[in-house]
Design a protein around this motif. Structure first.
Motif, PDB file in Angstrom:
ATOM      1  N   UNK A 106       0.866  -1.172   0.000  1.00  0.00           N
ATOM      2  CA  UNK A 106       0.000   0.000   0.000  1.00  0.00           C
ATOM      3  C   UNK A 106       0.906   1.226   0.000  1.00  0.00           C
ATOM      4  N   UNK A 107       0.798   2.032  -1.042  1.00  0.00           N
ATOM      5  CA  UNK A 107       1.648   3.213  -1.182  1.00  0.00           C
ATOM      6  C   UNK A 107       0.777   4.453  -1.128  1.00  0.00           C
ATOM      7  N   UNK A 108       1.173   5.407  -0.303  1.00  0.00           N
ATOM      8  CA  UNK A 108       0.401   6.641  -0.171  1.00  0.00           C
ATOM      9  C   UNK A 108       1.104   7.819  -0.830  1.00  0.00           C
ATOM     10  N   UNK A 109       2.247   7.564  -1.455  1.00  0.00           N
ATOM     11  CA  UNK A 109       3.001   8.649  -2.059  1.00  0.00           C
ATOM     12  C   UNK A 109       2.421   9.097  -3.394  1.00  0.00           C
ATOM     13  N   UNK A 110       3.211   9.882  -4.099  1.00  0.00           N
ATOM     14  CA  UNK A 110       2.781  10.443  -5.380  1.00  0.00           C
ATOM     15  C   UNK A 110       2.940   9.420  -6.503  1.00  0.00           C
ATOM     16  N   UNK A 111       1.932   9.339  -7.351  1.00  0.00           N
ATOM     17  CA  UNK A 111       1.982   8.477  -8.530  1.00  0.00           C
ATOM     18  C   UNK A 111       2.058   9.359  -9.772  1.00  0.00           C
ATOM     19  N   UNK A 112       2.845   8.950 -10.745  1.00  0.00           N
ATOM     20  CA  UNK A 112       2.842   9.660 -12.017  1.00  0.00           C
ATOM     21  C   UNK A 112       2.653   8.663 -13.156  1.00  0.00           C
ATOM     22  N   UNK A 113       1.970   9.124 -14.175  1.00  0.00           N
ATOM     23  CA  UNK A 113       1.570   8.244 -15.268  1.00  0.00           C
ATOM     24  C   UNK A 113       2.720   8.005 -16.241  1.00  0.00           C
ATOM     25  N   UNK A 114       2.887   6.746 -16.644  1.00  0.00           N
ATOM     26  CA  UNK A 114       3.902   6.381 -17.617  1.00  0.00           C
ATOM     27  C   UNK A 114       3.325   6.262 -19.020  1.00  0.00           C
ATOM     28  N   UNK A 115       2.017   6.043 -19.104  1.00  0.00           N
ATOM     29  CA  UNK A 115       1.377   5.929 -20.406  1.00  0.00           C
ATOM     30  C   UNK A 115       0.510   4.699 -20.498  1.00  0.00           C
ATOM     31  N   UNK A 116      -0.097   4.518 -21.664  1.00  0.00           N
ATOM     32  CA  UNK A 116      -0.920   3.344 -21.956  1.00  0.00           C
ATOM     33  C   UNK A 116      -0.235   2.565 -23.071  1.00  0.00           C
ATOM     34  N   UNK A 117      -0.050   1.269 -22.851  1.00  0.00           N
ATOM     35  CA  UNK A 117       0.778   0.457 -23.729  1.00  0.00           C
ATOM     36  C   UNK A 117      -0.050  -0.662 -24.347  1.00  0.00           C
ATOM     37  N   UNK A 118      -0.091  -0.666 -25.677  1.00  0.00           N
ATOM     38  CA  UNK A 118      -0.853  -1.674 -26.400  1.00  0.00           C
ATOM     39  C   UNK A 118      -0.047  -2.963 -26.466  1.00  0.00           C
ATOM     40  N   UNK A 119      -0.636  -4.059 -25.974  1.00  0.00           N
ATOM     41  CA  UNK A 119       0.032  -5.347 -25.965  1.00  0.00           C
ATOM     42  C   UNK A 119      -0.226  -6.105 -27.275  1.00  0.00           C
ATOM     43  N   UNK A 120       0.601  -7.095 -27.593  1.00  0.00           N
ATOM     44  CA  UNK A 120       0.365  -7.897 -28.797  1.00  0.00           C
ATOM     45  C   UNK A 120      -1.022  -8.530 -28.839  1.00  0.00           C
ATOM     46  N   UNK A 121      -1.599  -8.795 -27.677  1.00  0.00           N
ATOM     47  CA  UNK A 121      -2.938  -9.380 -27.609  1.00  0.00           C
ATOM     48  C   UNK A 121      -4.029  -8.369 -27.921  1.00  0.00           C
ATOM     49  N   UNK A 122      -3.666  -7.071 -27.974  1.00  0.00           N
ATOM     50  CA  UNK A 122      -4.639  -6.013 -28.174  1.00  0.00           C
ATOM     51  C   UNK A 122      -5.073  -5.348 -26.881  1.00  0.00           C
ATOM     52  N   UNK A 123      -4.678  -5.929 -25.761  1.00  0.00           N
ATOM     53  CA  UNK A 123      -5.024  -5.330 -24.466  1.00  0.00           C
ATOM     54  C   UNK A 123      -4.282  -4.017 -24.287  1.00  0.00           C
ATOM     55  N   UNK A 124      -4.929  -3.076 -23.585  1.00  0.00           N
ATOM     56  CA  UNK A 124      -4.340  -1.779 -23.292  1.00  0.00           C
ATOM     57  C   UNK A 124      -3.941  -1.748 -21.824  1.00  0.00           C
TER      58      UNK A 124
END
Length: 201
Positions: A106-124
């Motif tokens: 459980x982390x209460x610190x700051x989160x920053x977004x790395x992006x959305x990555x399309x997988x070979x299966x098509x999952x995001x």
């Protein structure tokens, strides 16, 4: 998060190709980028923990449990992640939930977004990062029921994650499934790779 041999969340098939980050302009194979909002696309969210030490940046990866993955190492590790329903929770909320369910962290610190990555299966896969330390011996993973061997009618409970480990960036790039390589690379672009300490002659 278990692979296709279990009929659960696929990690293994993500290892066939490299990932591509969705930048909101070209959709990386989706055609119209607005297609990303369609419910038919499977979505996962996860968190990449990192820490800084004398040898540079280290990242925390998880290894799936169960007999299929027991002896697999290179290209088998992942960030803690899981599928979610974007109509019921945000990607960040899902990422934090999956982190806690799979590792007990459980982390209460700051989160920053790395992006959305399309997988070979098509999952995001939507990924966030946060700087925090964790003792791998404190791993607490949820359990899941699998049929093994497949189609045998024999079911058993296994931990979804059997171990976690800190890796240098270079190590992580060989350990993580290829579909998530871009996540580690995105972290390095965000935080940099600190110079390693030089020992005096």
């Amino acid at each position: 998060m278990l692979g296709p041999k279990y009929g659960r969340r696929p990690i293994g098939r993500d290892s066939k190709k490299s990932s591509a980050a969705f930048d909101g302009r070209n959709g990386f194979g989706f055609g119209n980028p607005r297609n990303v909002d369609r419910p038919m696309i499977k979505r996962s969210a996860g968190v990449l923990l990192f820490r800084r030490c004398s040898r540079g940046v280290e990242v925390l990866l998880v290894h799936p449990g169960g007999p299929f993955w027991q002896r697999r190492n290179l290209g088998s590790w992942s960030i803690p992640k899981g599928e979610y329903d974007f109509e019921k929770e945000s990607a960040l909320e899902a990422a934090k939930r999956e982190l806690q369910e799979e590792t007990g962290i459980v982390v209460s610190g700051e989160f920053f977004e790395l992006g959305a990555f399309v997988q070979p299966s098509g999952k995001l896969v939507s990924a966030w990062a946060t700087e925090s330390d964790f003792d791998p011996s404190h791993l607490r993973s949820n359990a899941c029921r699998i049929e093994w061997p497949p189609h045998s009618g024999h079911f058993s409970d296994v931990p979804e994650i059997d171990r976690v480990q800190w890796f240098s960036v270079d190590e992580a790039l060989t350990k993580i499934v290829k579909g998530q390589v871009g996540i580690v690379q995105a972290l390095v672009q965000k935080v940099g790779e600190p110079k390693r300490e030089q020992s005096a002659d």
